[in-house]
Scaffold this active site. Structure first.
Site, mmCIF file in Angstrom:
data_model
loop_
_atom_site.group_PDB
_atom_site.id
_atom_site.type_symbol
_atom_site.label_atom_id
_atom_site.label_comp_id
_atom_site.label_asym_id
_atom_site.label_seq_id
_atom_site.Cartn_x
_atom_site.Cartn_y
_atom_site.Cartn_z
ATOM 1 N N GLU A 149 28.282 17.583 69.176
ATOM 2 C CA GLU A 149 29.665 18.047 69.374
ATOM 3 C C GLU A 149 30.640 16.917 69.078
ATOM 4 O OE1 GLU A 149 32.511 18.478 73.262
ATOM 5 O OE2 GLU A 149 30.484 19.296 73.451
ATOM 6 N N LYS A 176 29.098 26.168 80.185
ATOM 7 C CA LYS A 176 29.141 24.730 80.441
ATOM 8 C C LYS A 176 29.697 24.521 81.846
ATOM 9 C CE LYS A 176 32.587 21.979 79.005
ATOM 10 N NZ LYS A 176 33.446 21.116 78.143
#
Length: 203
Positions: A34, A123
């Site tokens: 990411e 998340k």
């Protein structure tokens, strides 16, 4: 390709570092990478990494705050979107474009809003505040097959606690990469994370 649910969060990555750092992570066994959009020229870094490594890794974006951001990442070849919050518009645009969506959640209400919008996984952020106990309590009411990631305070020393709470994987930020860190140090930390993950996943 062995698929470990470890997301390397490369906040502050520069365009010049994108390919060497991401390549080192892939060599160590981390294939979810990411690049937060508040990094310098993040979309260009995603494009460079995806262009070089798309057959060996998934390259995505973090700190994604708007549908426009989602479209920019998709145009650069990114394959997943991580957001710090439960933004339904971001999740829906991500799903519409065929990318994977990992929104940040902190409560059952946010978790179910994200699920209804089409999130691929959740998340839990910041995981160090929620703790393994908080995640375990929420896991009891969530769809059993939904992947859960502990981010913000998860590191190889406590992977086992979050695995025991029902987490699928982890996001690693400053543990694995900080601006100025050498590629070799990032590679060493990635190897430690992979070893801890593999050990925890087997128990």
């Amino acid at each position: 390709m062995t698929h470990r649910h470890i997301i390397a969060i490369l906040r502050g990555l520069t365009n010049e570092e994108a390919v060497p750092v991401c390549s080192a992570l892939v060599e160590a066994g981390i294939t979810l990478i990411e690049v937060p959009l508040n990094s310098p020229n993040a979309v260009e870094s995603i494009a460079r990494a995806a262009g070089t490594l798309s057959d060996r890794a998934e390259i995505g974006a973090g700190t994604v705050l708007s549908p426009e951001d989602v479209r920019a990442v998709a145009g650069a070849g990114g394959t997943f979107i991580v957001s710090p919050d439960t933004n339904v518009a971001v999740i829906e645009e991500t799903v519409r474009l065929g990318l994977k969506s990992y929104p940040g959640v902190f409560s059952p209400s946010e978790a179910f809003a994200a699920i209804r919008a089409g999130a691929t996984g959740l998340k839990f952020f910041p995981a160090e505040v929620l703790g393994a106990k908080g995640i375990r309590a929420m896991k009891a009411v969530l769809p059993p097959a939904l992947p859960l990631y502990a981010v913000g305070g998860a590191n190889p020393d406590n992977f086992h606690e979050f695995f025991a709470a029902g987490c699928t994987g982890f996001g690693l930020g400053t543990y694995i990469f900080k601006p100025g860190m050498s590629v070799s140090e990032t590679a060493e930390r990635a190897a430690l994370a992979v070893a801890a993950y593999d050990k925890g996943a087997q128990t």
